[in-house]
Design a protein around this motif. Structure first.
Motif, PDB file in Angstrom:
ATOM      1  N   PRO A  14      25.307  25.517-139.640  1.00 22.39           N
ATOM      2  CA  PRO A  14      25.071  24.077-139.808  1.00 22.39           C
ATOM      3  C   PRO A  14      25.682  23.567-141.109  1.00 22.39           C
ATOM      4  O   PRO A  14      25.602  24.230-142.141  1.00 22.39           O
ATOM      5  CB  PRO A  14      23.542  23.983-139.840  1.00 22.39           C
ATOM      6  CG  PRO A  14      23.089  25.152-139.022  1.00 22.39           C
ATOM      7  CD  PRO A  14      24.080  26.254-139.334  1.00 22.39           C
ATOM      8  N   GLY A  15      26.317  22.404-141.019  1.00 24.03           N
ATOM      9  CA  GLY A  15      27.010  21.839-142.159  1.00 24.03           C
ATOM     10  C   GLY A  15      28.465  22.237-142.261  1.00 24.03           C
ATOM     11  O   GLY A  15      29.204  21.682-143.080  1.00 24.03           O
ATOM     12  N   GLY A  16      28.860  23.181-141.438  1.00 25.82           N
ATOM     13  CA  GLY A  16      30.231  23.668-141.485  1.00 25.82           C
ATOM     14  C   GLY A  16      31.202  22.773-140.727  1.00 25.82           C
ATOM     15  O   GLY A  16      30.826  21.724-140.193  1.00 25.82           O
ATOM     16  N   SER A  17      32.449  23.227-140.676  1.00 27.39           N
ATOM     17  CA  SER A  17      33.518  22.457-140.049  1.00 27.39           C
ATOM     18  C   SER A  17      34.333  23.329-139.102  1.00 27.39           C
ATOM     19  O   SER A  17      34.434  24.548-139.296  1.00 27.39           O
ATOM     20  CB  SER A  17      34.454  21.886-141.120  1.00 27.39           C
ATOM     21  OG  SER A  17      33.790  21.002-141.973  1.00 27.39           O
ATOM     22  N   LEU A  18      34.904  22.692-138.121  1.00 23.90           N
ATOM     23  CA  LEU A  18      35.860  23.324-137.212  1.00 23.90           C
ATOM     24  C   LEU A  18      36.907  22.293-136.839  1.00 23.90           C
ATOM     25  O   LEU A  18      36.621  21.085-136.819  1.00 23.90           O
ATOM     26  CB  LEU A  18      35.195  23.834-135.936  1.00 23.90           C
ATOM     27  CG  LEU A  18      34.386  25.126-135.981  1.00 23.90           C
ATOM     28  CD1 LEU A  18      33.679  25.335-134.647  1.00 23.90           C
ATOM     29  CD2 LEU A  18      35.255  26.314-136.321  1.00 23.90           C
ATOM     30  N   LYS A  65      29.851   9.911-134.630  1.00 22.32           N
ATOM     31  CA  LYS A  65      30.525   8.937-135.484  1.00 22.32           C
ATOM     32  C   LYS A  65      30.281   9.264-136.958  1.00 22.32           C
ATOM     33  O   LYS A  65      29.156   9.564-137.356  1.00 22.32           O
ATOM     34  CB  LYS A  65      30.024   7.535-135.158  1.00 22.32           C
ATOM     35  CG  LYS A  65      30.879   6.409-135.688  1.00 22.32           C
ATOM     36  CD  LYS A  65      30.351   5.069-135.174  1.00 22.32           C
ATOM     37  CE  LYS A  65      30.429   4.939-133.674  1.00 22.32           C
ATOM     38  NZ  LYS A  65      29.967   3.630-133.171  1.00 22.32           N
ATOM     39  N   GLY A  66      31.351   9.237-137.728  1.00 18.77           N
ATOM     40  CA  GLY A  66      31.245   9.544-139.146  1.00 18.77           C
ATOM     41  C   GLY A  66      31.368  11.017-139.472  1.00 18.77           C
ATOM     42  O   GLY A  66      31.514  11.382-140.643  1.00 18.77           O
ATOM     43  N   MET A  83      35.896  18.419-136.835  1.00 19.14           N
ATOM     44  CA  MET A  83      34.444  18.309-136.769  1.00 19.14           C
ATOM     45  C   MET A  83      33.861  18.773-138.094  1.00 19.14           C
ATOM     46  O   MET A  83      34.023  19.937-138.476  1.00 19.14           O
ATOM     47  CB  MET A  83      33.904  19.157-135.619  1.00 19.14           C
ATOM     48  CG  MET A  83      34.534  18.833-134.271  1.00 19.14           C
ATOM     49  SD  MET A  83      33.739  19.683-132.901  1.00 19.14           S
ATOM     50  CE  MET A  83      34.048  21.368-133.334  1.00 19.14           C
ATOM     51  N   ASN A  84      33.194  17.869-138.768  1.00 23.18           N
ATOM     52  CA  ASN A  84      32.555  18.164-140.050  1.00 23.18           C
ATOM     53  C   ASN A  84      31.051  17.978-139.942  1.00 23.18           C
ATOM     54  O   ASN A  84      30.562  17.351-138.992  1.00 23.18           O
ATOM     55  CB  ASN A  84      33.107  17.253-141.137  1.00 23.18           C
ATOM     56  CG  ASN A  84      34.599  17.432-141.355  1.00 23.18           C
ATOM     57  OD1 ASN A  84      35.138  18.519-141.173  1.00 23.18           O
ATOM     58  ND2 ASN A  84      35.270  16.357-141.741  1.00 23.18           N
ATOM     59  N   SER A  85      30.346  18.513-140.902  1.00 26.50           N
ATOM     60  CA  SER A  85      28.882  18.371-140.944  1.00 26.50           C
ATOM     61  C   SER A  85      28.259  18.727-139.604  1.00 26.50           C
ATOM     62  O   SER A  85      27.412  17.991-139.077  1.00 26.50           O
ATOM     63  CB  SER A  85      28.501  16.942-141.349  1.00 26.50           C
ATOM     64  OG  SER A  85      29.064  16.597-142.587  1.00 26.50           O
ATOM     65  N   LEU A  86      28.652  19.844-139.080  1.00 32.70           N
ATOM     66  CA  LEU A  86      28.188  20.239-137.752  1.00 32.70           C
ATOM     67  C   LEU A  86      26.697  20.510-137.732  1.00 32.70           C
ATOM     68  O   LEU A  86      26.120  21.011-138.713  1.00 32.70           O
ATOM     69  CB  LEU A  86      28.968  21.464-137.279  1.00 32.70           C
ATOM     70  CG  LEU A  86      30.384  21.137-136.768  1.00 32.70           C
ATOM     71  CD1 LEU A  86      31.252  22.383-136.754  1.00 32.70           C
ATOM     72  CD2 LEU A  86      30.314  20.514-135.389  1.00 32.70           C
ATOM     73  N   LYS A  87      26.094  20.171-136.605  1.00 38.68           N
ATOM     74  CA  LYS A  87      24.660  20.318-136.400  1.00 38.68           C
ATOM     75  C   LYS A  87      24.425  21.245-135.201  1.00 38.68           C
ATOM     76  O   LYS A  87      25.281  21.346-134.318  1.00 38.68           O
ATOM     77  CB  LYS A  87      24.034  18.955-136.108  1.00 38.68           C
ATOM     78  CG  LYS A  87      24.293  17.894-137.154  1.00 38.68           C
ATOM     79  CD  LYS A  87      23.719  16.562-136.713  1.00 38.68           C
ATOM     80  CE  LYS A  87      23.986  15.467-137.732  1.00 38.68           C
ATOM     81  NZ  LYS A  87      23.418  14.160-137.304  1.00 38.68           N
ATOM     82  N   GLN A 110      34.370  26.986-126.792  1.00 39.85           N
ATOM     83  CA  GLN A 110      32.944  26.970-127.090  1.00 39.85           C
ATOM     84  C   GLN A 110      32.717  26.788-128.584  1.00 39.85           C
ATOM     85  O   GLN A 110      33.333  27.482-129.411  1.00 39.85           O
ATOM     86  CB  GLN A 110      32.291  28.268-126.626  1.00 39.85           C
ATOM     87  CG  GLN A 110      30.812  28.382-126.938  1.00 39.85           C
ATOM     88  CD  GLN A 110      29.950  27.378-126.178  1.00 39.85           C
ATOM     89  OE1 GLN A 110      30.270  27.001-125.051  1.00 39.85           O
ATOM     90  NE2 GLN A 110      28.865  26.933-126.801  1.00 39.85           N
ATOM     91  N   VAL A 111      31.830  25.878-128.916  1.00 39.82           N
ATOM     92  CA  VAL A 111      31.394  25.668-130.293  1.00 39.82           C
ATOM     93  C   VAL A 111      29.903  25.971-130.356  1.00 39.82           C
ATOM     94  O   VAL A 111      29.115  25.395-129.601  1.00 39.82           O
ATOM     95  CB  VAL A 111      31.672  24.229-130.751  1.00 39.82           C
ATOM     96  CG1 VAL A 111      31.036  23.972-132.109  1.00 39.82           C
ATOM     97  CG2 VAL A 111      33.171  23.968-130.799  1.00 39.82           C
ATOM     98  N   THR A 112      29.553  26.875-131.234  1.00 37.31           N
ATOM     99  CA  THR A 112      28.159  27.231-131.437  1.00 37.31           C
ATOM    100  C   THR A 112      27.819  27.016-132.899  1.00 37.31           C
ATOM    101  O   THR A 112      28.462  27.592-133.785  1.00 37.31           O
ATOM    102  CB  THR A 112      27.896  28.688-131.045  1.00 37.31           C
ATOM    103  OG1 THR A 112      28.261  28.892-129.677  1.00 37.31           O
ATOM    104  CG2 THR A 112      26.422  29.041-131.221  1.00 37.31           C
ATOM    105  N   VAL A 113      26.823  26.177-133.133  1.00 36.99           N
ATOM    106  CA  VAL A 113      26.387  25.867-134.492  1.00 36.99           C
ATOM    107  C   VAL A 113      25.006  26.478-134.687  1.00 36.99           C
ATOM    108  O   VAL A 113      24.029  26.042-134.088  1.00 36.99           O
ATOM    109  CB  VAL A 113      26.350  24.356-134.743  1.00 36.99           C
ATOM    110  CG1 VAL A 113      25.988  24.084-136.209  1.00 36.99           C
ATOM    111  CG2 VAL A 113      27.677  23.714-134.372  1.00 36.99           C
TER     112      VAL A 113
END
Length: 115
Positions: A14-18, A65-66, A83-87, A110-113
């Motif tokens: 969480p909080g990371g980027s891709l 958004k944002g 993608m920033n600030s991933l949740k 696939q994106v896994t946060v």
């Protein structure tokens, strides 16, 4: 034939980027508005970001958004999603496609946060 190939997904905290990438072929890429879609287990596939054919106009779902930025390179026939600030709720399969006149879906990425 028409082909969409997504890449760049993975496991992130969480909080990371891709940065996701989508390579398109088999159609006049520069003539179409493109979008990024995502589908989480048990949910319908939803459009989360779109970019006009020229790249001059972008729109986002409120949920991203944002935090997410869509872009494209018409010369390379590529569309990207930063993608920033991933949740954790961003966990899903991510797909690109035309926004109108959908073509065959690619395999997605696939994106896994998760921590």
């Amino acid at each position: 034939q028409v082909q969409l190939v997504e890449s760049g997904g993975g496991l992130v905290q969480p909080g990371g980027s891709l940065r996701l990438s989508c390579a398109a072929s088999g159609f006049t890429f520069s003539g179409y508005t493109m979008g990024w879609y995502r589908q989480a287990p048990g949910n319908q596939r939803e459009l989360i970001a779109r970019i006009s054919s020229s790249g001059g106009t972008t729109n986002y779902a409120d949920s991203v958004k944002g935090r997410f930025t869509i872009s494209r390179d018409n010369a390379k026939k590529m569309v990207y999603l930063q993608m920033n600030s991933l949740k954790p709720e961003d966990t899903a399969g991510y797909y690109c496609n035309r926004v109108a006149a959908l073509v065959a879906w690619g395999q997605g990425t696939q994106v896994t946060v998760s921590s």
